[in-house]
Design a protein around this motif. Structure first.
Motif, PDB file in Angstrom:
ATOM      1  N   ASP A 150      -8.801   0.040 -10.163  1.00  0.00           N
ATOM      2  CA  ASP A 150      -8.690   0.814  -8.880  1.00  0.00           C
ATOM      3  C   ASP A 150      -9.212   0.132  -7.710  1.00  0.00           C
ATOM      4  OD1 ASP A 150      -8.162   2.485  -6.447  1.00  0.00           O
ATOM      5  OD2 ASP A 150      -7.801   4.006  -8.045  1.00  0.00           O
TER       6      ASP A 150
ATOM      7  N   SER B 201      11.430  -2.695  -5.143  1.00  0.00           N
ATOM      8  CA  SER B 201      10.343  -2.263  -6.323  1.00  0.00           C
ATOM      9  C   SER B 201      10.103  -0.688  -6.300  1.00  0.00           C
ATOM     10  CB  SER B 201       9.236  -2.675  -5.810  1.00  0.00           C
ATOM     11  OG  SER B 201       8.719  -2.291  -4.320  1.00  0.00           O
ATOM     12  N   ARG B 202       9.025  -0.354  -6.904  1.00  0.00           N
ATOM     13  CA  ARG B 202       8.748   1.258  -7.093  1.00  0.00           C
ATOM     14  C   ARG B 202       8.366   1.537  -5.810  1.00  0.00           C
ATOM     15  NH1 ARG B 202       6.990   4.854 -11.099  1.00  0.00           N
ATOM     16  NH2 ARG B 202       5.430   6.651 -10.114  1.00  0.00           N
TER      17      ARG B 202
ATOM     18  N   GLY C 275      -2.136  -5.486  -9.271  1.00  0.00           N
ATOM     19  CA  GLY C 275      -0.770  -4.821  -8.914  1.00  0.00           C
ATOM     20  C   GLY C 275       0.558  -5.097  -9.752  1.00  0.00           C
ATOM     21  N   VAL C 276       0.163  -5.217 -11.131  1.00  0.00           N
ATOM     22  CA  VAL C 276       1.252  -4.928 -11.631  1.00  0.00           C
ATOM     23  C   VAL C 276       1.313  -3.881 -12.709  1.00  0.00           C
ATOM     24  CG1 VAL C 276       2.723  -6.150 -13.928  1.00  0.00           C
ATOM     25  CG2 VAL C 276       1.395  -7.488 -12.345  1.00  0.00           C
TER      26      VAL C 276
ATOM     27  N   VAL D 287      -9.352   0.548  -4.629  1.00  0.00           N
ATOM     28  CA  VAL D 287     -10.208   0.968  -3.558  1.00  0.00           C
ATOM     29  C   VAL D 287     -11.776   1.436  -3.934  1.00  0.00           C
ATOM     30  CG1 VAL D 287      -8.154   1.951  -2.668  1.00  0.00           C
ATOM     31  CG2 VAL D 287      -9.464   3.682  -3.917  1.00  0.00           C
TER      32      VAL D 287
ATOM     33  N   TYR E   8       4.043  -8.148   5.159  1.00  0.00           N
ATOM     34  CA  TYR E   8       5.412  -7.812   5.342  1.00  0.00           C
ATOM     35  C   TYR E   8       5.499  -7.689   7.058  1.00  0.00           C
ATOM     36  CZ  TYR E   8       9.483  -4.708   5.563  1.00  0.00           C
ATOM     37  OH  TYR E   8      10.920  -4.240   5.831  1.00  0.00           O
TER      38      TYR E   8
ATOM     39  N   PRO F 228      12.616  -7.654   1.584  1.00  0.00           N
ATOM     40  CA  PRO F 228      12.617  -6.657   1.036  1.00  0.00           C
ATOM     41  C   PRO F 228      13.160  -6.469  -0.433  1.00  0.00           C
ATOM     42  CG  PRO F 228      14.346  -6.801   2.552  1.00  0.00           C
ATOM     43  CD  PRO F 228      13.619  -7.928   2.661  1.00  0.00           C
ATOM     44  N   LEU F 229      12.417  -5.782  -1.269  1.00  0.00           N
ATOM     45  CA  LEU F 229      12.773  -5.842  -2.780  1.00  0.00           C
ATOM     46  C   LEU F 229      12.536  -4.237  -3.246  1.00  0.00           C
ATOM     47  CD1 LEU F 229      12.801  -7.422  -5.370  1.00  0.00           C
ATOM     48  CD2 LEU F 229      10.186  -7.192  -5.566  1.00  0.00           C
TER      49      LEU F 229
ATOM     50  N   LYS G 249      -0.864  -4.286   7.182  1.00  0.00           N
ATOM     51  CA  LYS G 249      -0.526  -5.665   7.033  1.00  0.00           C
ATOM     52  C   LYS G 249      -0.862  -6.736   8.241  1.00  0.00           C
ATOM     53  CE  LYS G 249       1.744  -5.076   3.024  1.00  0.00           C
ATOM     54  NZ  LYS G 249       1.121  -5.288   1.917  1.00  0.00           N
TER      55      LYS G 249
ATOM     56  N   ASN H 107      -0.770   0.649  -0.894  1.00  0.00           N
ATOM     57  CA  ASN H 107      -0.702   2.223  -0.854  1.00  0.00           C
ATOM     58  C   ASN H 107      -1.116   2.860   0.472  1.00  0.00           C
ATOM     59  OD1 ASN H 107      -0.027   4.374  -2.294  1.00  0.00           O
ATOM     60  ND2 ASN H 107      -1.963   4.858  -3.211  1.00  0.00           N
TER      61      ASN H 107
ATOM     62  N   GLY I 231       4.486  -8.491  -8.068  1.00  0.00           N
ATOM     63  CA  GLY I 231       3.621  -8.998  -9.209  1.00  0.00           C
ATOM     64  C   GLY I 231       4.054  -9.521 -10.368  1.00  0.00           C
TER      65      GLY I 231
HETATM   66  P1  NAD Z   1       5.008  -2.518  -6.636  1.00  0.00           P
HETATM   67  O1  NAD Z   1       5.104  -0.924  -6.660  1.00  0.00           O
HETATM   68  O2  NAD Z   1       5.689  -3.371  -7.870  1.00  0.00           O
HETATM   69  O3  NAD Z   1       3.531  -3.002  -6.535  1.00  0.00           O
HETATM   70  C1  NAD Z   1       2.350  -2.325  -5.938  1.00  0.00           C
HETATM   71  C2  NAD Z   1       1.415  -2.074  -6.999  1.00  0.00           C
HETATM   72  O4  NAD Z   1       0.139  -1.506  -6.354  1.00  0.00           O
HETATM   73  C3  NAD Z   1       1.682  -0.957  -7.871  1.00  0.00           C
HETATM   74  O5  NAD Z   1       1.743  -1.487  -9.421  1.00  0.00           O
HETATM   75  C4  NAD Z   1       0.484   0.112  -7.969  1.00  0.00           C
HETATM   76  O6  NAD Z   1       0.290   0.576  -9.088  1.00  0.00           O
HETATM   77  C5  NAD Z   1      -0.329  -0.873  -7.254  1.00  0.00           C
HETATM   78  N1  NAD Z   1      -1.484   0.171  -6.643  1.00  0.00           N
HETATM   79  C6  NAD Z   1      -1.509   1.026  -5.513  1.00  0.00           C
HETATM   80  N2  NAD Z   1      -2.569   1.313  -5.463  1.00  0.00           N
HETATM   81  C7  NAD Z   1      -3.602   0.535  -6.152  1.00  0.00           C
HETATM   82  C8  NAD Z   1      -4.997   0.587  -6.060  1.00  0.00           C
HETATM   83  N3  NAD Z   1      -5.780   1.608  -5.433  1.00  0.00           N
HETATM   84  N4  NAD Z   1      -5.531  -0.109  -6.939  1.00  0.00           N
HETATM   85  C9  NAD Z   1      -4.789  -1.146  -7.798  1.00  0.00           C
HETATM   86  N5  NAD Z   1      -3.504  -1.040  -7.652  1.00  0.00           N
HETATM   87  C10 NAD Z   1      -2.901  -0.117  -6.855  1.00  0.00           C
HETATM   88  O7  NAD Z   1       5.676  -2.883  -5.295  1.00  0.00           O
HETATM   89  P2  NAD Z   1       5.718  -4.148  -4.577  1.00  0.00           P
HETATM   90  O8  NAD Z   1       6.760  -3.965  -3.290  1.00  0.00           O
HETATM   91  O9  NAD Z   1       6.409  -5.285  -5.336  1.00  0.00           O
HETATM   92  O10 NAD Z   1       4.418  -4.527  -4.010  1.00  0.00           O
HETATM   93  C11 NAD Z   1       3.613  -5.525  -3.965  1.00  0.00           C
HETATM   94  C12 NAD Z   1       3.091  -6.022  -2.637  1.00  0.00           C
HETATM   95  O11 NAD Z   1       4.231  -6.620  -2.155  1.00  0.00           O
HETATM   96  C13 NAD Z   1       2.437  -4.996  -1.651  1.00  0.00           C
HETATM   97  O12 NAD Z   1       1.623  -5.618  -1.080  1.00  0.00           O
HETATM   98  C14 NAD Z   1       3.708  -4.666  -0.788  1.00  0.00           C
HETATM   99  O13 NAD Z   1       3.243  -4.106   0.303  1.00  0.00           O
HETATM  100  C15 NAD Z   1       4.311  -6.351  -0.669  1.00  0.00           C
HETATM  101  N6  NAD Z   1       5.597  -6.254  -0.297  1.00  0.00           N
HETATM  102  C16 NAD Z   1       6.706  -5.521  -0.678  1.00  0.00           C
HETATM  103  C17 NAD Z   1       7.854  -5.462  -0.101  1.00  0.00           C
HETATM  104  C18 NAD Z   1       8.925  -4.944  -0.816  1.00  0.00           C
HETATM  105  O14 NAD Z   1       9.987  -4.844  -0.115  1.00  0.00           O
HETATM  106  N7  NAD Z   1       8.919  -4.509  -1.643  1.00  0.00           N
HETATM  107  C19 NAD Z   1       8.169  -6.392   1.086  1.00  0.00           C
HETATM  108  C20 NAD Z   1       6.930  -7.184   1.573  1.00  0.00           C
HETATM  109  C21 NAD Z   1       5.764  -7.043   1.263  1.00  0.00           C
END
Ligand code: NAD
Length: 229
Positions: free
Chosen positions: A72, A221-222, A8-9, A74, A171, A218-219, A189, A122, A16
């Motif tokens: 991927d 991120s994309r 997930g990077v 899924v 989350y 919260p961050l 979640k 996702n 990540g």
């Molecule tokens: P992110 O966009 O950096 O990371 C999510 C990644 O998942 C992306 O790189 C995307 O390409 C990848 N992805 C999506 N579907 C995929 C698939 N089928 N196979 C492989 N990769 C896939 O965003 P993030 O916020 O850093 O998310 C990372 C984790 O942190 C997630 O589980 C998210 O729910 C969790 N999280 C985020 C927050 C926040 O506020 N950003 C808060 C709590 C938890």
């Protein structure tokens, strides 16, 4: 040194990437799994030095990523991949990107890992309230955000060194109402957290592997920006 696989990077804004940097700073070798549709832009950005500033570690050195695997999460094996995905332009260029194949490739390339990080989620209908979410959208959220952790643990466990550790990111919307976190992502979640307890029980007994999830704040991120957080 320890070796980590971080799923997930795809840029330098998410959890990540930050986890990869912390592990690299602590001396770990870094392998990442990048979502297939995001692979080309991530790899070309890496190559062109777009991330060099954010690759900087505290000691001034740059984080090295030993290998980027298309992934991927899924799909567990090639038999699971529908024809339209197989032939999709964004997938056709890459190979061996189902969870089982990635684990096999990592085994072939590096033998074993010590740390497995699941940093992916996702939810195609995340902007819809739960009560307006379709069955398809709900199941897709659970497939990508919850079952993907089970699948990664299942397929990587055989190549994880005893004493190793798996973590994912959850989350607080699993336990409290967070308006806007819809599409079944709150359910995903909650499942992730429950599954973590069961996986920890099973992987602990089977192989002395710890399984955890961290409830992150919260961050920007994309993924978070895409849902207006
Ligand atoms: P992110 O966009 O950096 O990371 C999510 C990644 O998942 C992306 O790189 C995307 O390409 C990848 N992805 C999506 N579907 C995929 C698939 N089928 N196979 C492989 N990769 C896939 O965003 P993030 O916020 O850093 O998310 C990372 C984790 O942190 C997630 O589980 C998210 O729910 C969790 N999280 C985020 C927050 C926040 O506020 N950003 C808060 C709590 C938890």
């Amino acid at each position: 040194g320890k070796r980590a696989f971080i799923a997930g990077v795809a840029d330098d804004n998410g959890y990540g990437w930050a986890i990869a940097k912390s592990l690299a700073a602590a001396g770990a070798e870094i392998l990442v799994g990048t979502w297939v549709p995001a692979l080309n832009i991530f790899e070309s950005s890496l190559r062109r030095g777009k991330f060099d500033e954010s690759r900087k570690l505290q000691d001034g050195s740059l984080m090295e990523i030993s290998k980027v695997y298309p992934l991927d999460a899924v799909y567990d094996n090639p038999e699971d991949v529908p024809e339209d995905v197989k032939t999709n332009k964004r997938y056709a260029g890459a190979t061996n990107w189902t969870v089982q194949e990635v684990a096999e490739s990592v085994k072939k390339d590096f033998g074993t890992i010590d740390i497995l990080v699941h940093s992916l989620a996702n939810g195609p209908e995340v902007s819809k309230p739960l009560s307006e979410t379709s069955r398809k959208g709900y199941l897709a959220a659970l497939s990508a955000s919850s079952y993907s952790y089970i699948s990664l643990v299942k397929h990587f466990l055989p190549i994880m060194n005893p004493g190793g550790s798996a973590i994912s990111l959850t989350y607080i919307a699993s336990e409290r109402i967070i308006p806007g976190y819809g599409g079944g992502m709150s359910s995903a979640k909650a499942a992730l957290e429950s599954d973590t307890r069961v996986l920890a029980f099973e992987a602990g007994r089977k192989k002395r592997i710890r399984v955890n999830t961290i409830s992150a704040g919260p961050l920007g991120s994309r993924a978070a920006k895409a849902i207006g957080f």
